[in-house]
Motif scaffolding. Sequence first.
Motif, PDB file in Angstrom:
ATOM      1  N   LYS B  32       0.847  -1.212   0.000  1.00  0.00           N
ATOM      2  CA  LYS B  32       0.000   0.000   0.000  1.00  0.00           C
ATOM      3  C   LYS B  32       0.880   1.259   0.000  1.00  0.00           C
ATOM      4  O   LYS B  32       2.075   1.185   0.327  1.00  0.00           O
ATOM      5  CB  LYS B  32      -0.977  -0.007   1.173  1.00  0.00           C
ATOM      6  N   TRP B  33       0.265   2.339  -0.395  1.00  0.00           N
ATOM      7  CA  TRP B  33       1.011   3.599  -0.410  1.00  0.00           C
ATOM      8  C   TRP B  33       1.294   4.050   1.030  1.00  0.00           C
ATOM      9  O   TRP B  33       0.484   3.791   1.918  1.00  0.00           O
ATOM     10  CB  TRP B  33       0.216   4.689  -1.140  1.00  0.00           C
ATOM     11  N   ALA B 117      11.686  15.609   7.270  1.00  0.00           N
ATOM     12  CA  ALA B 117      11.734  14.973   5.950  1.00  0.00           C
ATOM     13  C   ALA B 117      10.464  14.175   5.702  1.00  0.00           C
ATOM     14  O   ALA B 117       9.928  13.551   6.612  1.00  0.00           O
ATOM     15  CB  ALA B 117      12.943  14.056   5.861  1.00  0.00           C
ATOM     16  N   THR B 118       9.967  14.236   4.454  1.00  0.00           N
ATOM     17  CA  THR B 118       8.754  13.514   4.091  1.00  0.00           C
ATOM     18  C   THR B 118       9.044  12.616   2.883  1.00  0.00           C
ATOM     19  O   THR B 118       9.720  13.055   1.946  1.00  0.00           O
ATOM     20  CB  THR B 118       7.631  14.514   3.705  1.00  0.00           C
ATOM     21  N   PHE B 119       8.553  11.406   2.933  1.00  0.00           N
ATOM     22  CA  PHE B 119       8.722  10.477   1.816  1.00  0.00           C
ATOM     23  C   PHE B 119       7.359   9.898   1.448  1.00  0.00           C
ATOM     24  O   PHE B 119       6.603   9.486   2.334  1.00  0.00           O
ATOM     25  CB  PHE B 119       9.646   9.307   2.207  1.00  0.00           C
ATOM     26  N   ILE B 120       7.074   9.854   0.138  1.00  0.00           N
ATOM     27  CA  ILE B 120       5.905   9.089  -0.319  1.00  0.00           C
ATOM     28  C   ILE B 120       6.466   7.817  -0.957  1.00  0.00           C
ATOM     29  O   ILE B 120       7.370   7.868  -1.808  1.00  0.00           O
ATOM     30  CB  ILE B 120       5.056   9.893  -1.331  1.00  0.00           C
ATOM     31  N   ILE B 121       5.965   6.700  -0.484  1.00  0.00           N
ATOM     32  CA  ILE B 121       6.530   5.399  -0.882  1.00  0.00           C
ATOM     33  C   ILE B 121       5.438   4.566  -1.565  1.00  0.00           C
ATOM     34  O   ILE B 121       4.300   4.489  -1.068  1.00  0.00           O
ATOM     35  CB  ILE B 121       7.079   4.670   0.367  1.00  0.00           C
ATOM     36  N   ILE B 127      10.766   4.850  -3.478  1.00  0.00           N
ATOM     37  CA  ILE B 127      10.560   6.256  -3.081  1.00  0.00           C
ATOM     38  C   ILE B 127      10.012   7.013  -4.289  1.00  0.00           C
ATOM     39  O   ILE B 127      10.596   6.987  -5.375  1.00  0.00           O
ATOM     40  CB  ILE B 127      11.895   6.905  -2.640  1.00  0.00           C
ATOM     41  N   GLU B 128       8.882   7.677  -4.106  1.00  0.00           N
ATOM     42  CA  GLU B 128       8.255   8.411  -5.210  1.00  0.00           C
ATOM     43  C   GLU B 128       8.337   9.927  -5.002  1.00  0.00           C
ATOM     44  O   GLU B 128       8.122  10.691  -5.935  1.00  0.00           O
ATOM     45  CB  GLU B 128       6.773   8.019  -5.322  1.00  0.00           C
ATOM     46  N   PHE B 129       8.598  10.340  -3.783  1.00  0.00           N
ATOM     47  CA  PHE B 129       8.639  11.784  -3.490  1.00  0.00           C
ATOM     48  C   PHE B 129       9.447  11.991  -2.219  1.00  0.00           C
ATOM     49  O   PHE B 129       9.333  11.208  -1.269  1.00  0.00           O
ATOM     50  CB  PHE B 129       7.210  12.296  -3.270  1.00  0.00           C
ATOM     51  N   VAL B 147       0.712  16.067  -3.867  1.00  0.00           N
ATOM     52  CA  VAL B 147       1.670  15.227  -4.596  1.00  0.00           C
ATOM     53  C   VAL B 147       1.211  13.763  -4.563  1.00  0.00           C
ATOM     54  O   VAL B 147       1.285  13.066  -5.588  1.00  0.00           O
ATOM     55  CB  VAL B 147       3.096  15.381  -4.014  1.00  0.00           C
ATOM     56  N   LEU B 148       0.699  13.312  -3.416  1.00  0.00           N
ATOM     57  CA  LEU B 148       0.223  11.929  -3.318  1.00  0.00           C
ATOM     58  C   LEU B 148      -0.895  11.680  -4.349  1.00  0.00           C
ATOM     59  O   LEU B 148      -0.869  10.686  -5.081  1.00  0.00           O
ATOM     60  CB  LEU B 148      -0.292  11.653  -1.895  1.00  0.00           C
ATOM     61  N   ARG B 149      -1.836  12.609  -4.392  1.00  0.00           N
ATOM     62  CA  ARG B 149      -2.959  12.458  -5.337  1.00  0.00           C
ATOM     63  C   ARG B 149      -2.448  12.477  -6.778  1.00  0.00           C
ATOM     64  O   ARG B 149      -2.883  11.695  -7.616  1.00  0.00           O
ATOM     65  CB  ARG B 149      -3.982  13.589  -5.130  1.00  0.00           C
ATOM     66  N   ALA B 150      -1.486  13.384  -7.035  1.00  0.00           N
ATOM     67  CA  ALA B 150      -0.944  13.510  -8.394  1.00  0.00           C
ATOM     68  C   ALA B 150      -0.203  12.237  -8.805  1.00  0.00           C
ATOM     69  O   ALA B 150      -0.388  11.725  -9.915  1.00  0.00           O
ATOM     70  CB  ALA B 150      -0.018  14.725  -8.471  1.00  0.00           C
ATOM     71  N   ILE B 151       0.612  11.709  -7.904  1.00  0.00           N
ATOM     72  CA  ILE B 151       1.363  10.473  -8.218  1.00  0.00           C
ATOM     73  C   ILE B 151       0.389   9.327  -8.471  1.00  0.00           C
ATOM     74  O   ILE B 151       0.514   8.573  -9.448  1.00  0.00           O
ATOM     75  CB  ILE B 151       2.334  10.109  -7.078  1.00  0.00           C
TER      76      ILE B 151
END
Lengths: 241, 167
Positions: B32-33, B117-121, B127-129, B147-151
């Motif tokens: 999951k994200w 620091a923030t990471f979207i995984i 790592i996506e962001f 950014v999460l919605r956009a990815i």
Amino acid sequence: MSKNLAPIEQVKSRIELKGRAREFVFGMQDGLISILGLVAGVYGAYPNQGFIVAVIGITGAFAAAISMAVGSLLSSEAERDLLLAEINQAYEHFKKEPYLAQESLLEEFMNAGLDKPTAYKAVKVISSNETVLFENFKDSVLGLPSVEDENPYLNATVMFFAFVLGALFPVTPFLISSGSMAYYTAIGITGIALFSLGFLKGYLSNQSPLKSASKFFIIAVFAGFVSEGVGNLVSQYYLSP
Amino acid sequence: MLSINDKVPSFSALGVNGSATREYSDKDLAGKWSIIFFYPEDFSFICPTEVTGFNRHIEEVKKLDTQIIGISVDPVDMHKEWIKELGIKYPLISDEDGKIAKSFGVLDEADNRAHRATFIISPQLNIEFTMVTSRNVGRSVEETMRVLRAIQSGNLCPADYDPVKEE
């Protein structure tokens, strides 16, 4: 003021009075020592002219008391203006970065012994009112006292009257007598007054009253004899035919 | 610091969700994200603005099949009190020795605390962001959500693109 907080109010009044005592002790000991020095010097030059000694003593006492009071007023005002400027600057900073004030207050509370969650909760409660937060930040973190604590005019007035009161001790004997009788009486009662003042100062500052009193007394006797010696020397070199 | 397409380093540490304490690891991120965010410390005055900011988006995050995990060097007991104080509805991991922050490249070694620091995984643990801000500057939770919605939209996204606004 609710009744159960009355003892705290008494403590606050006592602290305020002790603060004022600084001006009183400073003014009176200066009046005692400097005017004793002056009359002893003039006595050294004019040992049998009690009236001249008294006139010079009184004139010197008032001139010096005014100078001391003005000095106290100007320095208190300058201190107050500087303090006000610091507080205003701190407030500007506080308005720009309130989080910094909270963080530093948090650290202050933790340094004072609170655990982090408790310190955080305390700062959070304080932060619910901007004025209370700033006052705590100003007092606890920056260590800046409140401007209202200072009253330059009262300080100057206390200084003036304390100086005149102190000066009365060495001058009075020359108003009612002259010669060595007046001189030694002046030294004696000035010494006793200084001893008492030193005792009071020691008592108010929770130090040994006797030690403080002895210190003041020795200074007085020393000032009296040195000044008389200077008066003698001056009269020998410049006033002798 | 980890960058785009890097794999999430393996980690394992105690964390708290509500009042429940358990071991969290990189395996919890699989499938999951995830939004993983590092912050300097509990019981401070910048961090709760971010922590509660993420908390406000918790329902939307769940709808996006995403989990939020906060990580700081504070001990588990401190996290428990912090969660209680702020009503946080996602887990906080206790990275007491700073190893996780170090493996992500966001440990401020001067005082052994994490940078902001923030990471979207992705569900595949890529790592996506990434975003890291100075200690004195709180991050934008809104921007992280955008950014999460956009990815997740899978589209080519111009500046400030937000699928929610495009609908």
